[in-house]
Design a protein around this motif. Structure first.
Motif, short mmCIF file in Angstrom:
data_model
loop_
_atom_site.label_atom_id
_atom_site.label_comp_id
_atom_site.label_asym_id
_atom_site.label_seq_id
_atom_site.Cartn_x
_atom_site.Cartn_y
_atom_site.Cartn_z
N LEU A 88 0.79 -1.22 0.14
CA LEU A 88 -0.06 0.06 0.01
C LEU A 88 0.97 1.17 0.06
O LEU A 88 0.36 2.46 -0.19
CB LEU A 88 -1.00 0.11 1.22
N ALA A 89 2.20 1.14 0.60
CA ALA A 89 3.12 2.32 0.37
C ALA A 89 3.35 2.82 -1.21
O ALA A 89 3.76 3.77 -1.72
CB ALA A 89 4.32 1.90 0.84
N TRP A 90 3.08 1.48 -2.31
CA TRP A 90 3.15 1.98 -3.78
C TRP A 90 1.95 1.96 -4.49
O TRP A 90 2.03 2.57 -5.39
CB TRP A 90 4.01 0.79 -4.12
N LEU A 91 0.86 1.19 -4.07
CA LEU A 91 -0.23 1.01 -4.70
C LEU A 91 -1.57 1.68 -4.01
O LEU A 91 -1.43 2.09 -2.78
CB LEU A 91 -0.67 -0.32 -5.08
N SER A 92 -2.41 2.14 -4.74
CA SER A 92 -3.78 2.64 -4.15
C SER A 92 -4.40 1.37 -3.52
O SER A 92 -4.16 0.15 -3.94
CB SER A 92 -4.70 3.18 -5.23
N ALA A 93 -5.44 1.79 -2.37
CA ALA A 93 -5.92 0.57 -2.04
C ALA A 93 -6.84 -0.19 -2.84
O ALA A 93 -6.92 -1.63 -2.57
CB ALA A 93 -6.63 1.21 -0.80
N GLY A 94 -7.65 0.57 -3.81
CA GLY A 94 -8.20 -0.19 -4.98
C GLY A 94 -7.67 -1.18 -5.62
O GLY A 94 -8.03 -2.32 -5.81
N VAL A 95 -6.36 -0.58 -6.36
CA VAL A 95 -5.59 -1.65 -7.08
C VAL A 95 -5.19 -2.79 -6.35
O VAL A 95 -5.04 -3.92 -6.85
CB VAL A 95 -4.44 -0.72 -7.69
N ALA A 96 -4.69 -2.67 -5.16
CA ALA A 96 -4.10 -3.65 -4.19
C ALA A 96 -5.06 -4.68 -4.00
O ALA A 96 -4.98 -6.07 -4.14
CB ALA A 96 -3.54 -3.16 -2.87
N ALA A 97 -6.29 -4.10 -3.69
CA ALA A 97 -7.22 -5.24 -3.32
C ALA A 97 -7.89 -5.93 -4.59
O ALA A 97 -7.93 -7.35 -4.49
CB ALA A 97 -8.65 -4.48 -2.73
N LEU A 98 -7.92 -5.54 -5.86
CA LEU A 98 -8.17 -6.07 -6.97
C LEU A 98 -7.03 -6.97 -7.29
O LEU A 98 -7.59 -8.27 -7.58
CB LEU A 98 -8.32 -5.14 -8.27
N LEU A 99 -5.87 -6.85 -7.44
CA LEU A 99 -4.78 -7.73 -7.53
C LEU A 99 -4.61 -8.79 -6.43
O LEU A 99 -4.55 -10.04 -6.85
CB LEU A 99 -3.55 -7.06 -7.75
#
Length: 307
Positions: free
Chosen positions: A89-100
């Motif tokens: 989450l330091a590099w990605l948005s919460a939404g993108v991280a959750a989708l991946l």
């Protein structure tokens, strides 16, 4: 019918609350709360509360030593997953991280096909293609730069979640799900504390914001969703619950847009639809329905060809 509807409500509510984890993690980055501190506090508190609940309700919690070892081992895997996901989450948005991360059901399906010799059916192949295309759109969309480090961390998290999911399926066949979770939490807590000590990143939260985040992620991101999802599973089939759980990444995406100012691009939105469509296809009930439809079409075609 009433029990099934109640089960669906419980399952959807639990999945939606699980969807808050990425938002809590992203908020923790904003107040300089380390991943080790956030997760260690979360799981220590959740473990104590869950074991207290089991003792108060009089559930049978004694397990053979070997079984306890397996449960704690699964907990260690879950701990690695949690650390990798929250560090991403330091590099990605919460939404993108959750989708991946949410591609793990398709990974479970793929691993089961190889390890357990389960057949590759058309729905399974379609699920794999849909999620692959969805991930490509989310990661390679040209409107937002996606950090490779974050993607790799989520990849590790998703792989660990796949291992944990397959292990859990085997364990809960004979063990009360809440008892299973309680023992798993022991392994999770130990592994995260070990990570915090090894990286020297454990620290007392500074200020009220940190403590509120810990309280929120413990209650709303951990205990409540686990209790709701478990209650839902007692009323509806696991296949239906797995479909309902697809609301989890959608919750994260929407909360990220609403409270964190994250951007929802067209490529991410389309990728999200493909990923969730692929996950839905992995549900046994959906796969059976599609297979029956195709079998019915094949039979009708054969009848039409007869002279």
């Amino acid at each position: 019918m009433r029990q099934r509807r109640l089960g669906l409500v419980f399952t959807l509510s639990g999945a939606a609350l699980f969807g808050t984890l990425g938002v809590f993690g992203k908020a923790a980055v904003g107040v300089d709360l380390t991943v080790a501190t956030l997760l260690a506090s979360r799981f220590v508190a959740a473990t104590v509360l869950l074991w207290g609940l089991l003792l108060v309700t009089g559930r049978f919690i004694r397990l053979p030593v070997r079984t306890v070892g397996v449960e704690v081992g699964l907990g260690a895997v879950y701990g690695i997953m949690s650390v990798a996901y929250f560090e991403s989450l330091a590099w990605l948005s919460a939404g993108v991280a959750a989708l991946l991360l949410f591609t793990y059901p398709v990974q479970v399906m793929a691993v089961s096909s190889v390890v357990l010799d389960e057949p590759i059916t058309l729905p399974k192949l379609s699920a794999l293609l849909a999620t692959t295309a969805g991930v490509a759109l989310v990661v390679l969309g040209d409107e937002i730069t996606i950090a490779l480090t974050g993607v790799l961390l989520v990849g590790v998290a998703s792989l660990c979640y796949t291992v944990y999911t397959m292990g859990t399926r085997a364990m809960v066949a004979d063990i009360d799900p809440l008892v299973h979770v309680a023992y798993v939490f022991l392994g999770v807590t130990a592994s995260i504390l070990g990570y915090g000590v090894a990286t020297r990143s454990l620290a007392m939260p500074e200020g009220a914001a940190g403590w509120w985040l810990i309280a929120g992620i413990t209650v709303f991101g951990t205990l409540l969703p686990i209790l709701l999802y478990t209650e839902g599973l007692t009323r509806i089939k696991a296949s239906r619950a797995s479909i309902a759980s697809t609301s989890e990444p959608l919750t994260t995406v929407l909360l990220g847009v609403a409270f964190l100012g994250e951007i929802l691009t067209v490529s991410i939105a389309v990728g999200a639809v493909l990923i969730i469509f692929g996950v839905v296809l992995t549900a046994p009930s959906v796969e059976r329905t599609i297979r029956r439809r195709f079998e019915g079409i094949s039979v009708d075609a054969a009848v039409e060809r007869e002279p």
